[in-house]
Design an enzyme around this catalytic site. Structure first.
Site, mmCIF file in Angstrom:
data_model
loop_
_atom_site.group_PDB
_atom_site.id
_atom_site.type_symbol
_atom_site.label_atom_id
_atom_site.label_comp_id
_atom_site.label_asym_id
_atom_site.label_seq_id
_atom_site.Cartn_x
_atom_site.Cartn_y
_atom_site.Cartn_z
ATOM 1 C CG HIS A 131 4.390 5.130 8.600
ATOM 2 N ND1 HIS A 131 4.674 5.803 7.436
ATOM 3 C CD2 HIS A 131 3.641 4.068 8.231
ATOM 4 C CE1 HIS A 131 4.109 5.168 6.416
ATOM 5 N NE2 HIS A 131 3.483 4.112 6.874
ATOM 6 N NE ARG A 142 -3.288 -2.004 2.945
ATOM 7 C CZ ARG A 142 -4.412 -1.374 3.088
ATOM 8 N NH1 ARG A 142 -4.439 -0.083 3.233
ATOM 9 N NH2 ARG A 142 -5.534 -2.032 3.094
ATOM 10 C CB THR A 143 3.419 2.505 2.317
ATOM 11 O OG1 THR A 143 2.607 2.183 3.440
ATOM 12 C CG2 THR A 143 4.105 3.817 2.570
ATOM 13 C CE LYS A 152 23.694 -9.154 -5.707
ATOM 14 N NZ LYS A 152 23.537 -8.178 -6.793
#
Lengths: 320, 426
Positions: free
Chosen positions: A136, A58-59, A86
């Protein structure tokens, strides 16, 4: 009104007037998004890179759409699968990307503070799309816009945030934002999901949902992560739903016009009753998704203006 | 051996608790005479201290030198030079290397490397259990014979209390000192900060300060059972102090240390995820820091250590949770400790009791005091000289100090080990 931030790393550094500035601009983008032709060009020529070190649908989609609607060249990088495996460090990844001259970097990372660290090493504007349990910010801003449009104001509201506060960056950003805008905040959840020292945040804490929801204007539900459900933090899913799941009976303790919010994705029948979530008279969950695109457009627009201004010597912030 | 007279000095005597103007005569590596009036032999080389302080050299318990395994982070040479520059005359090394110092053979390697490379005294500790895995005790007897001064699994807490009780019982029979890390391993698992408002705001996994008291309570109960000689490496919280006091009052053979970082910094110093402030255990609240300073003043906590833990840039330039814990401290130990003196919290003799006398006594060493006949391990320093620390000026190979850019006071003018000047232009 001015917005002087170089990055959007969290709600913590924002001043209340900057939040208002951003939300006002987002309101304009809501209107744009509802038109048939949704194109703007304020980000034309700029490169936006979405770096997600943690899975997100969604974000990431919301940021991608926001960038594209404003004319940016958008690239998505799913970092769980690439260089991290890696052995490349976060800073090396940042330096590599920086050499490609992006203008807007949208980052999600599983560790708190990782986006701050990355922002110190690049020349572009960085947007935090969620870092660990820290912040957030665009979620809090889209929640704020949703509340402001539903309630007509963003101050002097009683707002309950319910569920897994301890592990939630959404909760932290919302507590900071709603506190800055002078609302009364209540946190409701089992004590095992409440962070230490939360009493010092200027909030009221409840472990009884009915008492906590008494006369609130807004009910924000949080997602309960699957891995926390079995015995570790709460005894079981069904006991959690019984005590902290939002259903019509518990919601009856809130004000009659209280709105119900959820950042998604929902666990129906765990933290929220499915029928209630779909009740268009109470639930604003779909509006939240819509506001998400608009808020992200506004955030990137403002940061891009500051970026352009900063690239011309002598400038300080932008007027809106 | 030359004869050296240091005159016009302020002599800091931690045993007597005095600071007095006077001179000190070094002969054949030992303190030959000291006091206000010292008869000067003809062949003596004379050093004018110009009013600087002369104190016993620091005995630093719990220094990590990254040999074997990670010599790029710190070698005996670099650690030794850093120690000399910091007024540390004896470093007691930790066994948490790769591999761990858990056999007489690896211990001999350490001793040999230390002797050929370090300008200060190096005394090695050995692991308490093989591989620091908490399952089988090491060859404590052989390791003692090979020169181990104490036994510790460092930050690996021995989870199995049966294993620990046997190791303590065995160590007791040999009179060996065991150094514990009081921390409940379950509660502190995965923690990067101390729980509280700051950790919650920053969204960091945190441990309650209570984990330290739980670890200490457990170890104290095992001491009552076994009668072992025990030293708690770092006591950093107020809540652990009553248990420590009680154990001492009850006559258990227990001492406690604390780190210079917990004495001078608090959890808020982490600010915006500054990983150089990530140490183990994590920095505590200011109330805890103040309680620990008071405990040091009252003698409840005996020893200050640097807990010198070199980490390279790569292991620190990471998100806070992922970053390695630890800070270098050999060179900053004295100036940081002097902050407590300048703040009026501890006197100079009290400081040197915790930096030199107590650790030497705990290890049964003749150092750590200004006394005729004691080894001439000394530090000459100006306690007031101000400077701003530049981490790249440190002699350690690793530059991970939380004091980078800090205003400090206290410069070492000379360090003597066994009567020989190993640092300073004297």
């Amino acid at each position: 009104m001015t917005f002087t931030q170089r990055h959007l790393l969290g709600i913590e550094p924002l001043a209340p007037h900057e939040i208002t500035t951003l939300l006002d601009l987002a309101d304009q983008y809501v209107a744009l998004n509802r038109r048939d032709v949704k194109h703007g060009d304020v980000l034309a020529g700029l490169t936006q890179i979405n770096m997600f070190f943690e899975a997100s649908t969604r974000t990431q989609a919301s940021f991608e759409l926001a960038g594209k609607r404003l004319g940016a060249d958008v690239m998505n990088m799913s970092m769980q699968a690439s260089s991290i495996k890696k052995g490349e460090t976060l800073i090396d990844t940042a330096m590599t990307l920086n050499a490609m001259h992006p203008d807007l970097l949208v980052v999600r990372h599983p560790h708190s503070g990782a986006v701050d660290l990355l922002a110190q090493k690049v020349n572009c504007a960085v947007l935090n799309a969620g870092d660990g349990r820290h912040e957030h910010p665009t979620q809090a801003l889209l929640d704020a816009l949703t509340i402001r449009r539903a309630k007509g104001r963003l101050h002097r509201l009683n707002i309950a945030i319910c569920g897994d506060i301890a592990h939630s960056r959404v909760a932290r950003s919302n507590i900071l934002l709603l506190g800055k805008m002078e609302n009364r905040i209540r946190l409701i959840g089992p004590p095992t999901l409440m962070p230490a020292g939360i009493g010092e945040f200027g909030v009221e804490v409840f472990d009884d949902m009915r008492a906590g929801l008494q006369d609130v204007d807004v009910v924000m539900m949080l997602r309960l992560q699957k891995e926390r459900m079995d015995g570790g933090f709460i005894p079981s899913e069904r006991e959690y739903y019984h005590r902290f799941g939002l259903d019509a009976e518990k919601l009856a303790h809130a004000k009659p016009d209280a709105i119900v919010m959820h950042p998604g994705p929902m666990n129906r029948g765990v933290e929220i009753d499915g029928t209630l979530a779909d009740d268009i008279n109470r639930s604003v969950i779909q509006e939240q998704v819509e506001m998400g695109v608009a808020v992200r457009m506004a955030a990137m627009d403002l940061l891009a203006r500051n970026l352009r201004a900063a690239r011309q010597p002598g400038a300080q912030g932008v007027m809106v | 051996m030359t004869t050296i007279l240091i005159h016009n000095a302020r002599l800091i005597d931690p045993e007597a608790g005095t600071v007095s103007p006077g001179s000190l005569l070094i002969k054949d590596g030992r303190i030959a005479a000291m006091g206000a009036e010292v008869a000067v032999p003809k062949d003596a080389r004379s050093i004018d201290a110009r009013g600087a302080c002369l104190a016993p050299g620091i005995v630093d318990i719990g220094v990590k030198v990254c040999e074997p395994g990670e010599r790029h982070k710190e070698s005996f040479r670099s650690a030794g030079l850093a120690a000399a520059a910091g007024g540390v005359t004896t470093i007691v090394t930790r066994p948490d290397t790769t591999p761990a110092i858990d056999s007489p053979e690896t211990l001999e390697f350490v001793t040999r490397r230390a002797n050929e490379a370090a300008p200060v005294r190096v005394l090695p500790m050995a692991a308490l259990t093989k591989g620091r895995e908490g399952r089988e005790m090491t060859e404590i007897g052989f390791l003692l014979d090979a020169g181990a001064v104490a036994f510790s699994d460092c930050d690996h807490v021995v989870r199995n209390t049966k294993v620990l009780s046997r190791a303590l019982t065995y160590a007791r029979s040999l009179g060996a000192l065991v150094i514990g890390h009081p921390q409940d391993p379950g509660l502190s698992d995965g923690a990067a900060a101390t729980s509280g408002k700051f950790a919650s705001l920053r969204g960091l996994p945190a441990v309650s300060p209570m984990a330290e008291r739980m670890g200490l309570d457990r170890d104290i109960a095992l001491l009552e059972m076994t009668g072992a000689r025990y030293h708690a490496d770092q006591i950093t919280t107020a809540r652990a102090l009553p248990a420590l006091m009680r154990a001492k009052r009850n006559g258990l053979d227990i001492t406690a240390g604390t780190s210079i970082h917990h004495l001078t910094l608090n959890d808020m110093d982490v600010a915006d995820y500054r990983t150089f402030f990530k140490v183990k255990p994590p920095l505590r609240a200011e109330d805890d820091r103040l309680a620990v300073v008071e405990a040091l003043r009252d003698g409840v906590i005996d020893i200050i250590s640097s807990m010198h833990t070199p980490q390279d840039e790569e292991s620190k330039r990471l998100p806070f949770e992922e970053a390695a814990a630890g800070a270098v401290g050999l060179e900053t130990l004295l100036p940081a400790a002097l902050r407590l003196h300048h703040a009026g919290e501890l006197t100079l003799p009290q400081l040197f009791r915790a930096l030199a006398l107590n650790p030497a006594n705990r290890l049964g060493l003749p150092q750590g005091r200004l006394a005729v006949g004691a080894p001439a391990d000394l530090v000459l320093f100006d306690p007031d000289a101000p400077f701003v620390l530049d981490r790249f000026s440190l002699r350690s190979k690793s530059k991970n100090t939380p004091f980078d850019g800090a205003r400090l006071q206290g410069k070492v003018r000379g360090t003597f080990v066994n009567g020989t000047c190993v640092f300073g232009d004297l």
